[in-house]
Design an enzyme around this catalytic site. Structure first.
Site, PDB file in Angstrom:
ATOM      1  N   CYS A  56       0.819  -1.192   0.149  1.00 20.21           N
ATOM      2  CA  CYS A  56      -0.037   0.025  -0.063  1.00 20.21           C
ATOM      3  C   CYS A  56       0.936   1.206  -0.199  1.00 20.21           C
ATOM      4  CB  CYS A  56      -0.889  -0.071   1.500  1.00 20.21           C
ATOM      5  SG  CYS A  56       0.315   0.160   2.677  1.00 20.21           S
ATOM      6  N   HIS A  86       5.366  -5.948   7.999  1.00 19.22           N
ATOM      7  CA  HIS A  86       5.170  -7.520   8.450  1.00 19.22           C
ATOM      8  C   HIS A  86       5.624  -8.140   7.134  1.00 19.22           C
ATOM      9  CE1 HIS A  86       2.653  -6.210  12.073  1.00 19.22           C
ATOM     10  NE2 HIS A  86       3.745  -6.571  12.214  1.00 19.22           N
ATOM     11  N   HIS A 176      -0.901  -5.852  19.147  1.00 20.40           N
ATOM     12  CA  HIS A 176      -0.487  -5.645  17.769  1.00 20.40           C
ATOM     13  C   HIS A 176       0.300  -4.123  18.192  1.00 20.40           C
ATOM     14  CE1 HIS A 176      -0.382  -3.950  13.627  1.00 20.40           C
ATOM     15  NE2 HIS A 176      -0.623  -5.251  13.181  1.00 20.40           N
ATOM     16  N   GLU A 178       0.362  -1.603  16.235  1.00 25.89           N
ATOM     17  CA  GLU A 178      -0.298  -0.170  16.030  1.00 25.89           C
ATOM     18  C   GLU A 178      -1.405  -0.288  17.230  1.00 25.89           C
ATOM     19  OE1 GLU A 178      -2.594  -0.041  12.069  1.00 25.89           O
ATOM     20  OE2 GLU A 178      -4.068   1.080  13.194  1.00 25.89           O
ATOM     21  N   ASN A 311      -3.811  -7.457   8.527  1.00 24.50           N
ATOM     22  CA  ASN A 311      -4.735  -7.105   7.265  1.00 24.50           C
ATOM     23  C   ASN A 311      -4.702  -8.567   6.417  1.00 24.50           C
ATOM     24  OD1 ASN A 311      -3.175  -6.341   4.795  1.00 24.50           O
ATOM     25  ND2 ASN A 311      -2.049  -5.776   6.431  1.00 24.50           N
TER      26      ASN A 311
HETATM   27  S1  SF4 Z   1      -2.434   2.108   7.809  1.00 26.83           S
HETATM   28 FE1  SF4 Z   1      -1.272   0.384   7.336  1.00 26.83          FE
HETATM   29  S2  SF4 Z   1      -2.205  -0.599   5.739  1.00 26.83           S
HETATM   30 FE2  SF4 Z   1      -3.222   1.310   5.701  1.00 26.83          FE
HETATM   31  S3  SF4 Z   1      -2.171   2.623   4.116  1.00 26.83           S
HETATM   32 FE3  SF4 Z   1      -0.843   3.071   6.404  1.00 26.83          FE
HETATM   33  S4  SF4 Z   1       0.519   1.384   6.168  1.00 26.83           S
HETATM   34 FE4  SF4 Z   1      -0.891   0.714   4.588  1.00 26.83          FE
END
Ligand code: SF4
Length: 402
Positions: A56, A86, A176, A178, A311
């Site tokens: 992404c 990851h 996690h 995040e 994800n």
């Molecule tokens: S939040 Fe994570 S999955 Fe979404 S654009 Fe940012 S890096 Fe990519």
């Protein structure tokens, strides 16, 4: 306090690192398949790629910044607080570039002891906790922060909740990175992993229950001093950016309905706040593409991504919900043979865990008809890894036919 420097952008070396990134992570085969409507037919196998998969924008940016950092500080010791993303291939390339990885235990605790004054520390796309950032500043590090702006957006939300005395209900995984970073910005929080846990909490809100059991059950998923009888009166919803969008929406609605039942519509604004989900657009695009792909007649689905990639796991769940045999693998190494595949399965011992297991009979054998395989990849998987998997599957089938 020692003086630290903070870098939120690259170092103007994007053009220099670009050819290296293309060589390492792009693939001619994937370009060819995309030009052919995301389809490839060979050796009795029909491959259908999802419309949207793989790297992404946020991951692209983080990896590029890490490469730029190595060039900008050729002599310095460079660390990454856990993993940049990851993906084993990306992480192994960074190790080859002499980037050190901070060790993390299974509860997400990091060992930052080895980092010293003047070292460079790259904060990954999923961000870092407030405490960790403060510690790095105290150590006088050069901090290169690649936190994705989508993640910062969630942080802004929980900070707003904290200012208004709302408890942040975070849909995510308590261990996690995040979610750990997000929770560290909340005043009080409760992390729920799925709809079942949310139902349990909402039942408690409506009917009360065993407070001790609540605290035991969410021991690792609540802020210090959390009291379910005090801190579930004003709640706001937030989520890890990579959760299953449909589930996040259901959880938001469930809490809204619960607070409406308990407090009534007149004062609902004093008890519930959710300005929409914070699923990032890349996650949403990949989930939407997967929902479309599973409408095709498929024999099986291969979902590629690091074993700790949240994800990627959710993409697999979409195929499973449709009754399609689906395998979450982290690369071609997992395809042991035409008979065996190493993939992630739910652990019987711990409902929060998935473990790698060898599964037999994953690829239909002894059939004359075409085998239809859907393929997608999580947001941290380079095209090169997807291409390796496809080539490996095609080679297995060619061997079987020889
Ligand atoms: S939040 Fe994570 S999955 Fe979404 S654009 Fe940012 S890096 Fe990519």
């Amino acid at each position: 306090m020692k003086s630290s420097h903070y870098h939120r952008k690259g170092f103007g070396l994007k053009d220099e690192v670009e050819p290296e990134l293309i060589r390492a992570y792009e693939s001619d085969l994937i370009t060819e398949i995309k030009e052919n409507g995301n389809c490839l037919e060979r050796n009795g196998i029909f491959i259908k790629l999802a419309d949207s998969f793989g790297f992404c924008w946020g991951v692209d940016r983080a990896v590029s910044m890490a490469y730029e950092t190595r060039r900008h500080f050729p002599e310095k010791k460079i660390w990454i607080t856990n993993e940049i993303i990851h993906n084993p291939l990306v992480n192994s390339h960074l190790k080859e570039m002499d980037v050190q990885f901070v060790e993390v235990d299974e509860n997400g605790n990091k060992n930052l002891e080895g980092i010293t004054d003047g070292d460079v520390v790259i904060v990954p796309a999923f961000g870092a906790s407030v405490e960790e950032m403060e510690l790095l500043q105290e150590k006088g590090c050069e901090i290169v922060d690649t936190t994705c702006p989508w993640v910062s957006r969630v942080w802004n939300r929980v900070v707003k909740y904290a200012r208004s005395d709302f408890t942040a209900i975070i849909h995510g995984k308590y261990n996690h990175e995040e979610t750990i970073a997000t929770a560290s910005r909340a005043q009080t929080y409760l992390i729920v992993e799925n709809l079942a846990e949310s139902r349990w909490v909402c039942d408690y809100i409506l009917k009360g229950g065993d407070r001790e059991e609540f605290l035991r059950r969410f021991e690792k998923a609540t802020s210090s001093g959390f009291d379910p009888d005090i801190h579930l009166v004003r709640v706001g919803i937030a989520n890890q950016t990579t959760m299953l969008k449909g589930e996040t929406e259901l959880i938001g609605k469930l809490f809204e309905k619960t607070m409406l039942s308990k407090y009534g519509p007149k004062v609902i604004d004093e008890h519930f706040f959710s300005p929409g989900d914070t699923i990032c657009d890349a996650t949403q695009e990949r989930q939407d593409a997967m929902l479309l792909l599973v409408e095709d007649p498929l024999d099986l689905m291969i979902v590629i991504g690091g074993f700790n990639s949240s994800n990627t796991g959710h993409l697999k769940e979409i195929a499973e919900a449709k009754g399609i045999p689906a395998y979450h693998i982290d690369g071609a190494r997992c395809i042991v043979s035409g008979e065996e595949i190493l993939h992630l399965e739910n652990s019987d011992a711990d409902k929060h865990k998935q473990i790698p297991v060898v599964k037999r009979g994953w690829l239909p054998q002894g059939t004359d008809r075409k085998i239809r395989i859907g393929i997608t990849a999580g947001a941290s998987t380079p095209n090169q890894v997807v291409a390796d998997v496809i080539e490996h599957i095609l080679a297995l089938k060619a061997e079987a036919q020889a």
